[in-house]
Design a protein around this motif. Structure first.
Motif, PDB file in Angstrom:
ATOM      1  N   GLU A 352       0.823  -1.233  -0.098  1.00  0.00           N
ATOM      2  CA  GLU A 352      -0.054   0.153  -0.040  1.00  0.00           C
ATOM      3  C   GLU A 352       0.927   1.310  -0.008  1.00  0.00           C
ATOM      4  OE1 GLU A 352      -2.848   0.001   3.026  1.00  0.00           O
ATOM      5  OE2 GLU A 352      -3.828  -1.871   2.479  1.00  0.00           O
ATOM      6  N   ALA A 353       2.057   1.210   0.658  1.00  0.00           N
ATOM      7  CA  ALA A 353       2.815   2.305   0.647  1.00  0.00           C
ATOM      8  C   ALA A 353       3.463   2.759  -0.526  1.00  0.00           C
ATOM      9  CB  ALA A 353       3.943   2.255   1.917  1.00  0.00           C
ATOM     10  N   LEU A 354       3.823   1.695  -1.361  1.00  0.00           N
ATOM     11  CA  LEU A 354       4.400   1.717  -2.658  1.00  0.00           C
ATOM     12  C   LEU A 354       3.222   2.439  -3.665  1.00  0.00           C
ATOM     13  CD1 LEU A 354       6.681   1.923  -4.659  1.00  0.00           C
ATOM     14  CD2 LEU A 354       6.315  -0.415  -4.923  1.00  0.00           C
ATOM     15  N   ALA A 355       2.134   1.961  -3.438  1.00  0.00           N
ATOM     16  CA  ALA A 355       0.939   2.490  -4.243  1.00  0.00           C
ATOM     17  C   ALA A 355       0.559   3.822  -3.976  1.00  0.00           C
ATOM     18  CB  ALA A 355      -0.446   1.543  -4.102  1.00  0.00           C
ATOM     19  N   ARG A 356       0.744   4.347  -2.708  1.00  0.00           N
ATOM     20  CA  ARG A 356       0.363   5.593  -2.512  1.00  0.00           C
ATOM     21  C   ARG A 356       1.703   6.550  -3.057  1.00  0.00           C
ATOM     22  NH1 ARG A 356      -1.024   3.734   2.487  1.00  0.00           N
ATOM     23  NH2 ARG A 356       1.019   4.371   3.530  1.00  0.00           N
ATOM     24  N   VAL A 357       2.838   6.092  -3.184  1.00  0.00           N
ATOM     25  CA  VAL A 357       3.967   6.751  -3.692  1.00  0.00           C
ATOM     26  C   VAL A 357       3.677   6.946  -5.307  1.00  0.00           C
ATOM     27  CG1 VAL A 357       6.377   6.776  -4.545  1.00  0.00           C
ATOM     28  CG2 VAL A 357       5.916   5.983  -2.183  1.00  0.00           C
ATOM     29  N   GLN A 358       3.355   6.009  -5.862  1.00  0.00           N
ATOM     30  CA  GLN A 358       2.918   5.864  -7.410  1.00  0.00           C
ATOM     31  C   GLN A 358       1.818   6.657  -7.665  1.00  0.00           C
ATOM     32  OE1 GLN A 358       3.367   1.716  -8.223  1.00  0.00           O
ATOM     33  NE2 GLN A 358       5.557   1.886  -8.191  1.00  0.00           N
ATOM     34  N   ALA A 359       0.935   7.044  -6.747  1.00  0.00           N
ATOM     35  CA  ALA A 359      -0.405   7.664  -6.967  1.00  0.00           C
ATOM     36  C   ALA A 359       0.055   9.088  -6.959  1.00  0.00           C
ATOM     37  CB  ALA A 359      -1.330   7.469  -5.872  1.00  0.00           C
ATOM     38  N   ASP A 360       1.045   9.420  -6.032  1.00  0.00           N
ATOM     39  CA  ASP A 360       1.604  10.802  -5.842  1.00  0.00           C
ATOM     40  C   ASP A 360       2.371  11.420  -6.902  1.00  0.00           C
ATOM     41  OD1 ASP A 360       0.284  11.096  -3.288  1.00  0.00           O
ATOM     42  OD2 ASP A 360       1.963  10.404  -2.039  1.00  0.00           O
ATOM     43  N   PHE A 361       3.396  10.481  -7.275  1.00  0.00           N
ATOM     44  CA  PHE A 361       4.139  10.789  -8.368  1.00  0.00           C
ATOM     45  C   PHE A 361       4.428   9.934  -9.613  1.00  0.00           C
ATOM     46  CE2 PHE A 361       6.068  12.147  -4.419  1.00  0.00           C
ATOM     47  CZ  PHE A 361       5.895  13.793  -4.520  1.00  0.00           C
ATOM     48  N   ALA A 362       4.717  10.400 -10.628  1.00  0.00           N
ATOM     49  CA  ALA A 362       5.329   9.623 -11.964  1.00  0.00           C
ATOM     50  C   ALA A 362       6.695   9.925 -11.896  1.00  0.00           C
ATOM     51  CB  ALA A 362       4.521   9.868 -13.145  1.00  0.00           C
ATOM     52  N   ALA A 363       7.526   9.057 -12.375  1.00  0.00           N
ATOM     53  CA  ALA A 363       9.004   9.204 -12.329  1.00  0.00           C
ATOM     54  C   ALA A 363       9.846   8.865 -13.613  1.00  0.00           C
ATOM     55  CB  ALA A 363       9.645   8.745 -10.970  1.00  0.00           C
ATOM     56  N   TYR A 364      10.828   9.510 -14.026  1.00  0.00           N
ATOM     57  CA  TYR A 364      11.443   9.114 -15.101  1.00  0.00           C
ATOM     58  C   TYR A 364      13.037   9.418 -15.304  1.00  0.00           C
ATOM     59  CZ  TYR A 364      12.601   7.974 -20.273  1.00  0.00           C
ATOM     60  OH  TYR A 364      13.089   7.499 -21.422  1.00  0.00           O
TER      61      TYR A 364
END
Length: 463
Positions: A352-364
């Motif tokens: 769930e923590a990683l899912a929240r990170v990926q909801a907050d940001f996209a990264a490249y």
């Protein structure tokens, strides 16, 4: 408004005390005790404001208990009166769906001026009001140093020492710092990387007795005033696109980042109520932050020198602030995670923590050649010259923004500051007069080793 530490061991303090403390005395970072929540009516009212009027309204939310409004207005007017553009941070259209937010119209041609002109004037105000001496200590990967020095050079009651990695900043960045001949300025070129400089700063500030004895104050983005000042231009950019009828309900921001400060300011603006679709985190090959977003692992990799040296960072000083919000403002959890990072050099999250990170940001993560490709292509096809850091933001936006979305790429520096890289693609540019003049000036700096003891000795001689 009170401020608390991400590690929970500092009693709530006011804004000026938070500015003076810099790094929290428990080793954490200071954040507002609560974030203001903005209504749609407030956003509509703010849309009509000039940049300085908007800055005053945003700052008042966080500072009005400590600084009278008229004093705050003068600080804002003095700080942004030094910018070459009336809009302070104008928005330029590159092509359909892509805009650039130009943050480089301050005295040193870098986005750091937006926060550091204000912070320099704020420190001077505090020094006069408290009749106190302020010793500023900071580290730079290139732009912070020049902006900080410009903000306080020659000001009574203030001395500033800036550490930069010897030979690892652009020539213009070096000259902007080291051609300043002022009794209250000390430039130390450290044999090592920016991460070494940043580690020294954090460890000296963590020595609470030394910090208080010599009145050490922070200029880096560990200082909460830096982050709050940077939230303003996210609101301003959004309003300018609304004016043009292209913003819709939400827009993307693509942010070149190394220390996580600039994009964290956007994250705070979003939490306050700014309609943001995606916060796109753009890194170069020093991609610890992109790996964290995409894989859930925060672990320094091998340092790589790139064409975007201000992002050549492996340990992001503002990352801890994001962890605080990621884990529901649980200071004990943050303290445990940072203790784990200090012991193991690694933080890993999942579920769930990683899912929240990926909801907050996209990264490249942008490769060196792709950075140069973006500079060359944008110059050839749109007639607009990007600096290498902005090129990372534009490249990340091209990969992560969906068709039909509107994206604002933050342009963090004037291309003249990175001519060495731009010339690699055969592009010739004319230096602004202020930068051209630097090449004929003598330099004032001292090359030192990368130990705390050497830096402390230089500070004691300087203070």
């Amino acid at each position: 408004m009170k401020y608390i530490s991400t590690r929970g061991q500092v009693a709530p303090i006011g804004f000026i005390d938070a500015v003076l403390m810099g790094l929290a005395d428990d080793g954490g970072l200071l954040v507002p005790e609560r974030l203001p929540q903005l209504s749609q009516d407030t956003l509509q009212q703010w849309q009509k404001l000039s940049y300085t009027e908007l800055a005053l309204e945003v700052f008042s939310l966080f500072m009005k208990a400590d600084i009278p409004r008229e004093d705050l207005k003068k600080l804002v007017d003095d700080s942004y009166g030094t910018f070459r553009e009336e809009d302070v941070t104008p928005v330029r259209r590159i092509h359909d769906g892509l805009y650039v937010l130009e943050l480089f119209h301050g005295p040193t041609f870098a986005f750091k001026d937006v926060a550091l002109q204000f912070l320099g004037n704020l420190y001077s105000y505090i020094s006069r009001r408290n009749n106190s001496i302020i010793h500023i200590l900071g580290a730079t990967s290139g732009d912070t140093g020049a902006s900080a020095i410009e903000g306080v050079r020659g000001k009574e009651g203030i001395r500033i020492c800036i550490l930069h990695p010897h030979g690892k900043v652009s020539k213009v960045q070096e000259l902007q710092m080291t051609t300043v001949d002022s009794a209250n300025v000390l430039n130390l070129a450290v044999e090592g990387t920016f991460d070494d400089c940043q580690r020294i700063i954090k460890e000296l500030f963590a020595d609470v007795e030394f910090k208080h004895q010599y009145h050490l104050r922070a200029i880096n983005s560990i200082n909460i005033a830096r982050i709050l000042a940077q939230t303003v231009y996210y609101f301003y950019a959004y309003f300018r696109l609304v004016d043009q009828g292209v913003a819709g309900d939400k827009i993307n921001f693509s942010v070149p980042t190394g220390n996580f400060g600039d994009i964290f300011a956007g994250y705070l603006a979003q939490k306050m109520g700014l309609p943001v679709n995606k916060l796109i985190l753009a890194t170069n090959e020093n991609n610890i932050l992109a790996r964290f977003v995409n894989e859930g692992v925060y672990q320094p990799g091998e340092f790589r020198g790139t064409h975007s040296p201000s992002m050549d960072i492996q340990v992001a000083s503002n990352f801890e602030r994001y962890l605080f919000y990621l884990y529901g403002e649980d200071a004990a959890k943050v303290a445990a995670l940072m203790a784990q990072f200090k012991a193991d050099g690694r933080i890993a999250i999942e579920g769930e923590a990683l899912a929240r990170v990926q909801a907050d940001f996209a990264a490249y993560s942008v490769e060196n050649e792709a950075c140069l490709d973006a500079i060359e292509g944008t110059h050839k096809h749109q007639g607009y010259l990007l600096d290498p850091h902005t090129a990372c933001g534009v490249t990340a936006a091209a990969h992560l923004a969906a068709a039909g979305e509107v994206t604002v790429a933050l342009s963090t520096a004037h291309p003249a500051k990175f001519d060495e890289s731009i010339r690699l693609r055969g592009i010739r540019q004319t230096y602004p007069a202020q930068i051209e003049a630097l090449f004929n000036k003598p330099q004032f700096q001292k090359v030192v080793g990368g130990s705390n003891e050497e830096i402390k000795a230089e500070l004691l001689r300087f203070f």
